[in-house]
Write a protein that holds these residues in place. Structure first.
Motif, PDB file in Angstrom:
ATOM      1  N   ALA A 186       0.816  -1.224   0.000  1.00  0.00           N
ATOM      2  CA  ALA A 186       0.000   0.000   0.000  1.00  0.00           C
ATOM      3  C   ALA A 186       0.846   1.269   0.000  1.00  0.00           C
ATOM      4  O   ALA A 186       0.492   2.278   0.598  1.00  0.00           O
ATOM      5  N   GLY A 187       1.992   1.218  -0.683  1.00  0.00           N
ATOM      6  CA  GLY A 187       2.833   2.398  -0.823  1.00  0.00           C
ATOM      7  C   GLY A 187       3.761   2.663   0.339  1.00  0.00           C
ATOM      8  O   GLY A 187       4.452   3.674   0.349  1.00  0.00           O
ATOM      9  N   THR A 188       3.830   1.775   1.324  1.00  0.00           N
ATOM     10  CA  THR A 188       4.710   1.993   2.469  1.00  0.00           C
ATOM     11  C   THR A 188       6.117   1.470   2.227  1.00  0.00           C
ATOM     12  O   THR A 188       7.040   1.829   2.953  1.00  0.00           O
ATOM     13  N   LYS A 189       6.292   0.617   1.228  1.00  0.00           N
ATOM     14  CA  LYS A 189       7.603   0.053   0.899  1.00  0.00           C
ATOM     15  C   LYS A 189       7.923   0.359  -0.558  1.00  0.00           C
ATOM     16  O   LYS A 189       7.028   0.553  -1.378  1.00  0.00           O
ATOM     17  N   GLU A 190       9.212   0.399  -0.877  1.00  0.00           N
ATOM     18  CA  GLU A 190       9.669   0.609  -2.243  1.00  0.00           C
ATOM     19  C   GLU A 190      10.673  -0.467  -2.615  1.00  0.00           C
ATOM     20  O   GLU A 190      11.385  -0.980  -1.754  1.00  0.00           O
ATOM     21  N   ILE A 191      10.716  -0.784  -3.876  1.00  0.00           N
ATOM     22  CA  ILE A 191      11.738  -1.679  -4.404  1.00  0.00           C
ATOM     23  C   ILE A 191      12.709  -0.795  -5.169  1.00  0.00           C
ATOM     24  O   ILE A 191      12.309  -0.067  -6.076  1.00  0.00           O
ATOM     25  N   VAL A 192      13.968  -0.837  -4.748  1.00  0.00           N
ATOM     26  CA  VAL A 192      14.980   0.031  -5.350  1.00  0.00           C
ATOM     27  C   VAL A 192      16.014  -0.799  -6.103  1.00  0.00           C
ATOM     28  O   VAL A 192      16.318  -1.925  -5.746  1.00  0.00           O
ATOM     29  N   TYR A 193      16.538  -0.198  -7.163  1.00  0.00           N
ATOM     30  CA  TYR A 193      17.488  -0.838  -8.079  1.00  0.00           C
ATOM     31  C   TYR A 193      18.792  -0.075  -8.044  1.00  0.00           C
ATOM     32  O   TYR A 193      18.811   1.160  -8.026  1.00  0.00           O
ATOM     33  N   GLN A 194      19.890  -0.826  -8.028  1.00  0.00           N
ATOM     34  CA  GLN A 194      21.203  -0.211  -8.159  1.00  0.00           C
ATOM     35  C   GLN A 194      22.074  -1.089  -9.032  1.00  0.00           C
ATOM     36  O   GLN A 194      22.189  -2.287  -8.801  1.00  0.00           O
ATOM     37  N   ARG A 195      22.666  -0.479 -10.045  1.00  0.00           N
ATOM     38  CA  ARG A 195      23.583  -1.194 -10.939  1.00  0.00           C
ATOM     39  C   ARG A 195      24.988  -1.125 -10.360  1.00  0.00           C
ATOM     40  O   ARG A 195      25.387  -0.130  -9.804  1.00  0.00           O
ATOM     41  N   HIS A 196      25.745  -2.206 -10.549  1.00  0.00           N
ATOM     42  CA  HIS A 196      27.135  -2.258 -10.047  1.00  0.00           C
ATOM     43  C   HIS A 196      28.107  -2.115 -11.171  1.00  0.00           C
ATOM     44  O   HIS A 196      27.949  -2.430 -12.252  1.00  0.00           O
TER      45      HIS A 196
END
Length: 74
Positions: free
Chosen positions: A64-74
């Motif tokens: 419900a918008g309380t968490k995010e999935i984040v991406y980081q390239r190495h």
């Protein structure tokens, strides 16, 4: 008139159930599959509280918008 109001109420409840967000792990695995399909190999995906991803790119939201999935390239 009562039947119409009842129908509208039931429709609203059904609509909110359909709009419920996916679990974070399920959404993360779908995003990961898309990233791999595009040929990326060196990256991380994390589930974090909203707004705590720092400089990482937000690629999805869940719970419900309380968490995010984040991406980081190495």
């Amino acid at each position: 008139m009562k039947k119409v109001l009842m129908a509208v109420g039931l429709f609203c409840m059904a609509g909110s159930a359909l709009a419920a967000a996916k679990p974070c792990e399920e959404l993360k695995s779908e995003i990961e599959a898309k990233i791999k399909a595009n040929g990326a190999s060196s990256y991380t995906l994390e589930i974090v509280d909203k707004g705590t991803g720092g400089d990482k790119k937000v690629v999805g939201t869940c719970e419900a918008g309380t968490k995010e999935i984040v991406y980081q390239r190495h």
